[in-house]
Write a protein that holds these residues in place. Structure first.
Motif, PDB file in Angstrom:
ATOM      1  N   MET A 200       0.593  -1.561  -0.243  1.00  0.00           N
ATOM      2  CA  MET A 200       0.042   0.073   0.240  1.00  0.00           C
ATOM      3  C   MET A 200       0.787   1.400  -0.178  1.00  0.00           C
ATOM      4  O   MET A 200       2.478   1.125   0.498  1.00  0.00           O
ATOM      5  N   ASN A 201       0.110   2.307  -0.544  1.00  0.00           N
ATOM      6  CA  ASN A 201       0.778   3.427  -0.648  1.00  0.00           C
ATOM      7  C   ASN A 201       0.867   4.537   0.105  1.00  0.00           C
ATOM      8  O   ASN A 201      -0.764   4.462   0.529  1.00  0.00           O
ATOM      9  N   VAL A 202       0.785   6.033   0.557  1.00  0.00           N
ATOM     10  CA  VAL A 202       0.144   6.659   1.283  1.00  0.00           C
ATOM     11  C   VAL A 202      -1.596   7.226   0.926  1.00  0.00           C
ATOM     12  O   VAL A 202      -1.092   8.290   1.596  1.00  0.00           O
ATOM     13  N   LEU A 203      -0.961   7.024  -0.594  1.00  0.00           N
ATOM     14  CA  LEU A 203      -2.925   7.464  -1.324  1.00  0.00           C
ATOM     15  C   LEU A 203      -3.850   6.613  -0.666  1.00  0.00           C
ATOM     16  O   LEU A 203      -5.256   6.142  -0.949  1.00  0.00           O
ATOM     17  N   GLY A 204      -3.354   5.197  -0.326  1.00  0.00           N
ATOM     18  CA  GLY A 204      -4.125   4.337   0.123  1.00  0.00           C
ATOM     19  C   GLY A 204      -4.268   3.007  -0.781  1.00  0.00           C
ATOM     20  O   GLY A 204      -5.491   2.285  -1.284  1.00  0.00           O
ATOM     21  N   MET A 205      -3.636   2.585  -1.845  1.00  0.00           N
ATOM     22  CA  MET A 205      -3.921   2.657  -2.976  1.00  0.00           C
ATOM     23  C   MET A 205      -2.869   0.881  -3.013  1.00  0.00           C
ATOM     24  O   MET A 205      -1.464   1.842  -2.188  1.00  0.00           O
TER      25      MET A 205
END
Length: 317
Positions: A200-205
């Motif tokens: 997961m990345n900081v954007l929630g993706m």
């Protein structure tokens, strides 16, 4: 009267003290240790200088000034208030971006720009998902850059500028004490070919990333494991959190790179070179977060500490 046993013990103690005095520290060993420490310090300082130079390049991570999502259709982009996508810096009207149904992106310039270093009026743009890398639109005489990135099935416009406040007011990097004892041997345990790990990345993706294997190491007698990722740059890439995350280190974890294992599957992990992700410096990056497997119950007091951002500028009266 003093017993014979007591006299013998006293004599042994005197002899022991005398022997210790005669067998003091070996000067050659001390000199070798000093040389090794000096070599370590020189290597670390060289790495840190290179790290700062890379970070503070005119197009480095701290030059980011925007991340703008590109939906299907036409988008007018520039710093003027009449644009659909308004840039923090740059020309009032940079140009028009068109996103087609098939995901291709076209750009038409409204000002003087370059495309991949060549003077241009626009054309079809590659995203960073393309094997050739993202097309780079240069503006403001090369100080500004814009490129299309693909994240989680969506497209966004990433914008950089050499005069970004975050770059001009960079406050420097702080480090944990670290030391040679934080260079740890690890054993690489390969996964089956084609293995991926959802990250997961900081954007929630969440996206699957190539996961060639796991690194197993010990610290103070305790065994730890870290899942390694492959970004295609010839090194193992590790995203990890530890007990200092949010307590002196950047809260969302740190990055670490390591060479591929040798023929015996051995790797050296140099935690002195654990570094902050771009998101520690800017709000406009899309950093991966540590997977659950890489959250160590260990205080890694080596590598970069949390970045101290400059105080907000106070508008003049």
């Amino acid at each position: 009267m003093v017993s014979t046993r007591t006299l013998m013990l006293c004599a042994l103690q005197v002899l022991l003290v005398a022997c210790q005095a005669q067998t003091g520290p070996d000067p050659a060993a001390l000199a070798a240790k000093a040389r090794a420490r000096a070599a370590f310090e020189a290597s670390e300082q060289s790495w840190r200088r290179a790290r700062v130079a890379e970070l503070t390049r005119p197009d480095g991570w701290i030059s980011l000034i925007g991340l703008h999502w590109l939906e299907l259709g036409t988008h007018r982009v520039g710093s003027g208030a009449d644009n659909g996508i308004r840039l923090a810096m740059g020309p009032a009207h940079l140009g028009i971006f068109q996103v087609k149904k098939d995901g291709t992106v076209f750009f038409t310039a409204d000002t003087d720009v370059t495309l991949d270093g060549v003077t241009s009026r626009g054309g079809q743009l590659r995203s960073d998902a393309d094997p050739a890398g993202a097309s780079v639109i240069g503006f403001d005489d090369g100080k500004g850059q814009a490129m299309v990135i693909a994240r989680g099935g969506r497209l966004a416009l990433r914008v950089k500028h050499a005069d970004a406040d975050s770059r001009l007011r960079f406050t420097g990097l702080d480090y944990w004490p670290g030391g040679p004892d934080w260079i740890l041997p690890a054993r690489f345990i390969p996964h089956p070919p084609g293995t991926t790990l959802p990250v997961m990345n900081v954007l929630g993706m969440t996206e699957p990333m190539p996961n060639p294997g796991v690194l197993e190491f010990r610290r103070n007698g305790t065994r730890y494991r870290l899942e390694a990722l492959d970004q295609g740059d010839g090194q193992l890439f590790i995203v990890f959190a530890d007990a200092t995350s949010g307590h002196g280190s950047y809260g969302a974890g740190r990055f670490l790179q390591a060479p591929w294992p040798d023929a015996q599957g051995q790797v050296l992990l140099d935690f002195n070179r654990a570094y902050n992700p771009p998101c520690a410096f800017t709000l406009f990056a899309t950093c991966p977060l540590p997977p659950p497997q890489n959250r160590l119950r260990l205080r890694v007091e080596a590598g970069e500490k949390a970045y101290r951002k400059p105080a907000p500028l106070v508008p003049s009266a």
